[in-house]
Design a protein around this motif. Structure first.
Motif, mmCIF file in Angstrom:
data_model
loop_
_atom_site.group_PDB
_atom_site.id
_atom_site.type_symbol
_atom_site.label_atom_id
_atom_site.label_comp_id
_atom_site.label_asym_id
_atom_site.label_seq_id
_atom_site.Cartn_x
_atom_site.Cartn_y
_atom_site.Cartn_z
ATOM 1 N N GLN A 77 26.718 12.076 26.417
ATOM 2 C CA GLN A 77 27.567 11.389 25.435
ATOM 3 C C GLN A 77 27.295 9.888 25.432
ATOM 4 O O GLN A 77 27.379 9.241 24.382
ATOM 5 C CB GLN A 77 29.046 11.662 25.740
ATOM 6 C CG GLN A 77 29.486 13.076 25.406
ATOM 7 C CD GLN A 77 30.989 13.265 25.538
ATOM 8 O OE1 GLN A 77 31.679 12.489 26.211
ATOM 9 N NE2 GLN A 77 31.522 14.310 24.908
ATOM 10 N N ARG B 162 25.236 16.730 19.221
ATOM 11 C CA ARG B 162 26.441 17.559 19.201
ATOM 12 C C ARG B 162 26.429 18.448 20.447
ATOM 13 O O ARG B 162 25.473 19.196 20.679
ATOM 14 C CB ARG B 162 26.451 18.414 17.932
ATOM 15 C CG ARG B 162 27.620 19.385 17.818
ATOM 16 C CD ARG B 162 27.434 20.257 16.579
ATOM 17 N NE ARG B 162 28.365 21.366 16.531
ATOM 18 C CZ ARG B 162 28.226 22.439 15.749
ATOM 19 N NH1 ARG B 162 27.165 22.522 14.932
ATOM 20 N NH2 ARG B 162 29.121 23.404 15.757
ATOM 21 N N LEU C 144 28.023 21.374 22.982
ATOM 22 C CA LEU C 144 28.847 22.581 23.044
ATOM 23 C C LEU C 144 28.746 23.193 24.434
ATOM 24 O O LEU C 144 27.755 22.998 25.140
ATOM 25 C CB LEU C 144 28.415 23.609 21.996
ATOM 26 C CG LEU C 144 28.361 23.103 20.543
ATOM 27 C CD1 LEU C 144 26.939 22.756 20.159
ATOM 28 C CD2 LEU C 144 28.925 24.153 19.593
ATOM 29 N N THR D 281 21.760 20.039 18.255
ATOM 30 C CA THR D 281 22.766 20.571 19.176
ATOM 31 C C THR D 281 22.209 20.741 20.583
ATOM 32 O O THR D 281 21.040 21.088 20.776
ATOM 33 C CB THR D 281 23.305 21.927 18.692
ATOM 34 O OG1 THR D 281 22.194 22.837 18.534
ATOM 35 C CG2 THR D 281 24.028 21.795 17.374
ATOM 36 N N ARG E 255 33.961 11.551 24.236
ATOM 37 C CA ARG E 255 34.242 12.177 22.940
ATOM 38 C C ARG E 255 34.605 13.641 23.141
ATOM 39 O O ARG E 255 34.288 14.219 24.193
ATOM 40 C CB ARG E 255 33.013 12.065 22.018
ATOM 41 C CG ARG E 255 32.757 10.661 21.499
ATOM 42 C CD ARG E 255 31.595 10.628 20.508
ATOM 43 N NE ARG E 255 30.360 11.106 21.118
ATOM 44 C CZ ARG E 255 29.605 10.375 21.935
ATOM 45 N NH1 ARG E 255 29.972 9.156 22.257
ATOM 46 N NH2 ARG E 255 28.493 10.858 22.429
ATOM 47 N N HIS F 292 24.214 10.756 19.323
ATOM 48 C CA HIS F 292 23.911 11.497 18.089
ATOM 49 C C HIS F 292 23.906 13.005 18.300
ATOM 50 O O HIS F 292 23.860 13.778 17.336
ATOM 51 C CB HIS F 292 22.534 11.069 17.564
ATOM 52 C CG HIS F 292 21.404 11.361 18.514
ATOM 53 N ND1 HIS F 292 21.174 10.597 19.641
ATOM 54 C CD2 HIS F 292 20.453 12.344 18.515
ATOM 55 C CE1 HIS F 292 20.121 11.075 20.285
ATOM 56 N NE2 HIS F 292 19.674 12.128 19.635
ATOM 57 N N GLU G 237 32.883 20.889 22.098
ATOM 58 C CA GLU G 237 33.186 22.171 21.463
ATOM 59 C C GLU G 237 32.930 23.294 22.463
ATOM 60 O O GLU G 237 32.043 23.190 23.317
ATOM 61 C CB GLU G 237 32.314 22.363 20.221
ATOM 62 C CG GLU G 237 32.514 21.307 19.149
ATOM 63 C CD GLU G 237 31.544 21.482 17.987
ATOM 64 O OE1 GLU G 237 31.541 22.584 17.391
ATOM 65 O OE2 GLU G 237 30.784 20.541 17.698
#
Length: 485
Positions: free
Chosen positions: A72, A79, A81, A46, A107, A77, A110
């Motif tokens: 991105q 994630r 936030l 993350t 993409r 790969h 979050e």
């Protein structure tokens, strides 16, 4: 207990002070250790950006979304936030990135909502603002880490004080510094007793209070430098910021200069040849006190007064047929109140009919305004970089910027054309200097205007493009990113 106090009194004064300081630091260390033990386990793979006001409309938010876009693209790969204020949704942020900054994310992202963003609001602390905001940022950073401890914690706001906790929690820390929280410039202005929006007359008018504030800033700078030393990757947005970070942060690593991303490719599609029958200047800046919109209004009013005194037939004066379009965003009620005061001030100066106000405009409207302007105003003292100045240049708008900070060090710099120096814009400090530059731009021969605009546009395209930012940003953060499994 009494034995311990008696032992402390038995020491010589210097040793006693050193023991007391050591005890304070030990206590702080134990508190931080207990706090860190209560945090959740690190979440692998993350990357979390600390940007509480991610829904803002300023240059810092453009940096955030271009950084996310770069990640991105280069590290699919990972994630991603965003720690942002509660109530802001991921869908809203993606939409605003596209509409305001023309950044179309590849993409979904979050969002982790922060409840206590007011902890870093300067208006909440009328006294001892720096240290109380710093403490507030530490608590807000702790709130963020309690939601999730990422493998990589990236700060894009400049709040360094949560770095030690993120580091102790197991995160690798990266940061993009727009503006040092304290700088030698600030210390100099306090020492010279110069009143400003962040140094009120009650302090500047007293030698004792000024001395105490300098000592306060010096102590704060030490703690700030210690916190900054916890960053594994340090990026700065200008030569001016790099110099202050080198002076203040306790780090052996050289800060990496990563110029902010400016939408130069899209803005360069605008024609350089402007319709001179509709002359206007543009000002692009959030309605905040440090942007000093009042100076722009005063200088423009002075230019019109001088033109009227010189030319009885106003129809022949480029200055008198021109207009000033003020473009900016409001973060909340305080900015809205400031905007109303500026509008009233324009009326008092007698230029109310010549000034237009464009608030919270989408990118498409901003582009249209830049496409018609001949000159762009910027009046912030010690602007860390000045994205709006680069946008002027990329769009073929001749910048009139403050002679300090990033605009002077990195942006409005003369280039060479056929071996001869070529101006790319104007730098000014006083109302009189801004007035002279405004008149020069508005009254300029079209061939001279095109020559300067073309040189400015070439510099913007070469030095400050989004593509260049993507490359430099990824080069800086790649060593600390999660590895692909």
């Amino acid at each position: 207990m009494e034995l311990g106090v008696a032992w402390l009194h038995s020491l010589d004064p210097l040793t006693a002070v050193l023991v007391a300081i050591a005890a304070i630091f030990l206590s702080i260390g134990l508190i931080i250790f207990r706090v860190v033990r209560g945090l959740p386990k690190l979440t692998k793979g993350t990357v979390a950006f600390f940007h509480p006001h991610a829904d803002g409309g300023g240059g810092g938010e453009r940096v955030l979304w271009c950084a996310v876009d770069a990640l991105q693209h280069a590290a699919p790969h990972v994630r991603i936030l965003i720690y942002a204020r509660q109530g802001v949704t991921a869908e809203q942020l993606v939409q605003e990135a596209s509409s305001r900054f023309n950044v179309k994310l590849r993409r979904p992202i979050e969002v982790l909502g922060l409840q206590h963003v007011d902890l870093i609001a300067p208006e909440a602390y009328p006294r001892f603002t720096l240290i109380r905001q710093a403490w507030g940022s530490l608590l807000l950073g702790l709130e963020a880490l309690r939601l999730m401890v990422p493998e990589v914690y990236i700060d894009t706001t400049g709040w360094a004080f949560p770095y030690p906790i993120a580091k102790l929690a197991g995160s690798r820390v990266a940061c993009y510094v727009h503006y040092p929280t304290v700088s030698t410039n600030m210390l100099g202005r306090v020492w010279s007793r110069q009143p400003m929006y962040n140094n009120d007359e009650a302090v500047s008018g007293s030698s004792l209070r000024s001395l105490l504030k300098v000592l306060y800033y010096q102590a704060f700078a030490v703690v700030y430098g210690m916190a900054g030393a916890c960053a594994d990757a340090v990026m700065v947005n200008s030569s001016w910021t790099a110099g202050h970070v080198r002076q203040l942060w306790w780090s052996w690593e050289e800060p990496q200069l990563v110029y902010p991303p400016c939408d130069t490719s899209d803005l360069q599609s605008l024609p350089l040849d402007r319709r001179l029958k509709h002359l206007f200047l543009v000002s692009v800046a959030q309605f905040r006190p440090e942007k000093n919109h009042r100076l722009q209004l005063e200088a423009y009013a002075m230019a019109r007064e001088q033109a009227a005194a010189k030319d009885a037939n106003w129809r022949n004066s480029p200055v008198l047929v021109s207009s000033l379009k003020m473009v900016g965003s409001c973060r909340g009620p305080d900015d809205e109140a400031r905007l109303a005061q500026l509008q009233q001030y324009a009326q008092q100066l007698g230029i109310g009919d010549a000034v237009e106000w464009h608030v919270n405009v989408p990118y498409a409207e901003l582009k249209q305004l830049l496409g018609g302007a001949v000159g762009g105003l910027h009046t912030m003292l010690d602007e860390h970089f000045g994205i709006s100045v680069v946008e002027y240049m990329a769009a073929g708008v001749i910048p009139i910027a403050h002679n300090s900070g990033g605009p002077r060090a990195d942006i409005v710099v003369d280039t060479e054309t056929d071996g001869a120096p070529q101006r790319t814009g104007y730098l000014a400090e006083t109302k009189e200097e801004y007035c002279a530059a405004i008149k020069a731009v508005l009254e300029m021969d079209q061939r001279d205007r095109l020559r300067i605009a073309a040189a400015a546009q070439r510099r913007a395209a070469t030095m400050f493009s989004t593509e260049r930012f993507h490359q430099a940003f990824m080069q800086a953060v790649s060593p600390v990113l999660p590895k692909q499994s």
